[in-house]
Motif scaffolding. Structure first.
Motif, mmCIF file in Angstrom:
data_model
loop_
_atom_site.group_PDB
_atom_site.id
_atom_site.type_symbol
_atom_site.label_atom_id
_atom_site.label_comp_id
_atom_site.label_asym_id
_atom_site.label_seq_id
_atom_site.Cartn_x
_atom_site.Cartn_y
_atom_site.Cartn_z
ATOM 1 N N ASN A 1 3.126 -0.052 3.469
ATOM 2 C CA ASN A 1 2.972 -0.758 4.477
ATOM 3 C C ASN A 1 3.440 -2.034 3.490
ATOM 4 O O ASN A 1 2.182 -2.183 2.345
ATOM 5 N N ARG B 1 -2.506 -10.828 4.129
ATOM 6 C CA ARG B 1 -3.736 -11.347 4.438
ATOM 7 C C ARG B 1 -3.687 -12.393 4.942
ATOM 8 O O ARG B 1 -3.723 -13.435 3.249
ATOM 9 N N LEU C 1 1.060 -1.308 -0.226
ATOM 10 C CA LEU C 1 -0.172 0.084 0.378
ATOM 11 C C LEU C 1 0.876 1.218 0.097
ATOM 12 O O LEU C 1 1.486 1.487 0.853
ATOM 13 N N HIS D 1 1.632 4.439 12.860
ATOM 14 C CA HIS D 1 2.627 3.050 12.107
ATOM 15 C C HIS D 1 4.008 3.829 12.461
ATOM 16 O O HIS D 1 4.715 5.056 11.912
ATOM 17 N N LEU E 1 1.045 -5.173 3.770
ATOM 18 C CA LEU E 1 -0.131 -6.148 4.005
ATOM 19 C C LEU E 1 -0.373 -7.772 3.301
ATOM 20 O O LEU E 1 0.016 -8.143 2.534
ATOM 21 N N ASN F 1 0.582 -5.794 9.143
ATOM 22 C CA ASN F 1 0.609 -5.170 8.465
ATOM 23 C C ASN F 1 1.979 -4.774 8.862
ATOM 24 O O ASN F 1 1.963 -3.821 9.892
ATOM 25 N N LEU G 1 -3.030 3.954 12.177
ATOM 26 C CA LEU G 1 -4.307 3.200 11.761
ATOM 27 C C LEU G 1 -4.986 2.968 13.270
ATOM 28 O O LEU G 1 -4.419 2.911 13.852
ATOM 29 N N ARG H 1 3.456 6.423 2.932
ATOM 30 C CA ARG H 1 3.241 5.939 4.489
ATOM 31 C C ARG H 1 3.486 4.657 3.116
ATOM 32 O O ARG H 1 2.454 4.671 1.742
ATOM 33 N N TYR I 1 0.909 5.169 0.882
ATOM 34 C CA TYR I 1 -0.560 6.399 0.982
ATOM 35 C C TYR I 1 0.582 7.605 1.154
ATOM 36 O O TYR I 1 1.454 7.647 1.541
ATOM 37 N N ALA J 1 -7.709 3.493 8.117
ATOM 38 C CA ALA J 1 -6.290 4.635 8.931
ATOM 39 C C ALA J 1 -6.602 5.871 8.862
ATOM 40 O O ALA J 1 -7.083 6.230 6.903
ATOM 41 N N ASP K 1 -11.289 -7.034 7.308
ATOM 42 C CA ASP K 1 -10.629 -7.795 6.400
ATOM 43 C C ASP K 1 -10.877 -8.693 6.242
ATOM 44 O O ASP K 1 -11.653 -9.866 6.856
ATOM 45 N N HIS L 1 -13.414 -0.656 7.782
ATOM 46 C CA HIS L 1 -13.119 -2.093 6.803
ATOM 47 C C HIS L 1 -13.062 -2.968 7.818
ATOM 48 O O HIS L 1 -12.331 -2.549 8.614
HETATM 49 O O1 LIG Z 1 -3.221 1.963 5.938
HETATM 50 C C1 LIG Z 1 -3.216 0.862 7.172
HETATM 51 O O2 LIG Z 1 -2.299 0.528 7.669
HETATM 52 C C2 LIG Z 1 -4.557 -0.721 7.396
HETATM 53 C C3 LIG Z 1 -4.954 -0.414 5.326
HETATM 54 C C4 LIG Z 1 -5.801 -1.188 5.470
HETATM 55 O O3 LIG Z 1 -6.609 -2.153 6.273
HETATM 56 C C5 LIG Z 1 -6.053 -2.806 4.077
HETATM 57 O O4 LIG Z 1 -5.663 -2.000 3.079
HETATM 58 O O5 LIG Z 1 -6.692 -3.914 4.197
#
Ligand SMILES: O=C(O)CCC(=O)C(=O)O
Ligand SMILES: [Fe+2]
Length: 278
Positions: free
Chosen positions: A100, A104, A14, A74, A102, A37, A49, A98, A16, A90, A30, A28
């Protein structure tokens, strides 16, 4: 086609910035059992977060208690591990960028194609025992995508195996659970892969579990019996392995449960070996 990257994306990056952030509107849960994360950098302010408590599917929009609210800033090189069902999002980035990673955690252990007359789709059993149906979404310019049609409620029980069965115009789905239960679902509308009705539920080790209250299944395998001629009955065999040695040994012949599925909904009789729907 790599399903792991589409239906259950295991990991992704990710990025940002000030004009590109997740924001409160992306609050949301996941689609994972747990999410790792990891903040990789670089320099930024904001973008915290926020976590607002774990909820099941039915209560995802219920009120948040003040003691559930957790804000986490973070830090590059640090990671957060949270339940997928921990509601979160977030905050906007105030300055900088930023990045990150992720992860899952929800790997797939089994996929089964939905019979072609019911459209292109697959059923997935994930390593955490959850079980869902996905449909192909093809758009000219984009790579093939998978869209979630239906997540089946599994509570704390894991799905060990599942198979589709087609009887004339009706699509059935049988699933074996770790608590020794077997559920038979029927698709209500052939054009709507999300509308399933529970048609029958039974214990596949019915005699034995009354003697071994804590018996659970570790693995199961289901196969629909090939249909003969224009027979109006559909049946399947189910083999299982339980955590109680006596069940697997003494009841060797009972390991195969045979179920006869007719055309309507009621269970007429249930025994250790046979389920009749009439
Ligand atoms: O930006 C974040 O640290 C969280 C992002 C997130 O929760 C997601 O992409 O599912
Ligand atoms: Fe998330």
């Amino acid at each position: 086609m790599v399903l792991a990257n589409c239906a259950c994306p295991n990991w992704f990056f990710l990025t940002y910035g000030v004009n590109k952030s997740c924001g409160l509107d992306c609050f949301h849960v996941d689609d994972s059992k747990v999410t790792l994360n990891v903040c990789l950098g670089k320099q930024f302010s904001g973008g915290e977060l926020f976590l607002w408590g774990v909820r099941c599917e039915d209560h995802v929009n219920t009120e948040t208690q003040s003691e559930e609210i957790l804000d986490y800033s973070h830090v590059p090189g640090h990671a957060v591990l949270h339940y997928g069902r921990h509601r979160h999002g977030a905050r906007p980035i105030k300055s900088g960028h930023r990045i990150n990673l992720l992860l899952r955690c929800r790997s797939i252990v089994k996929v089964v194609w939905v019979p072609p007359e019911y459209g292109g789709g697959v059923a997935c059993i994930c390593a955490d025992g959850t079980f869902s149906l996905w449909k192909e979404v093809a758009e000219d310019t984009k790579p093939l995508q998978w869209k979630l049609c239906k997540g089946f409620e599994t509570s704390s029980n894991q799905v060990l195996d599942m198979q589709f069965g087609v009887l004339f115009t009706s699509l059935k789905l049988v699933a074996a659970y770790s608590n020794g239960h077997v559920k038979v679902y029927e698709l209500l509308d052939p054009l709507e892969l999300k509308n399933w009705q529970l048609q029958a539920e039974f214990q596949n080790v019915i005699d034995s579990t009354s003697n071994f209250a804590k018996a659970a299944c570790l693995s199961a395998s289901i196969s629909w019996t090939p249909q003969r001629g224009d027979s109006q009955q559909l049946s399947f065999v189910l083999g299982f392995n339980s955590n109680v040695m006596q069940l697997n040994f003494a009841k060797n012949t009972d390991e195969i449960t045979k179920a006869i599925i007719g055309t309507s909904n009621a269970i007429a009789s249930v025994s250790a070996k046979s389920i009749f729907l009439s």
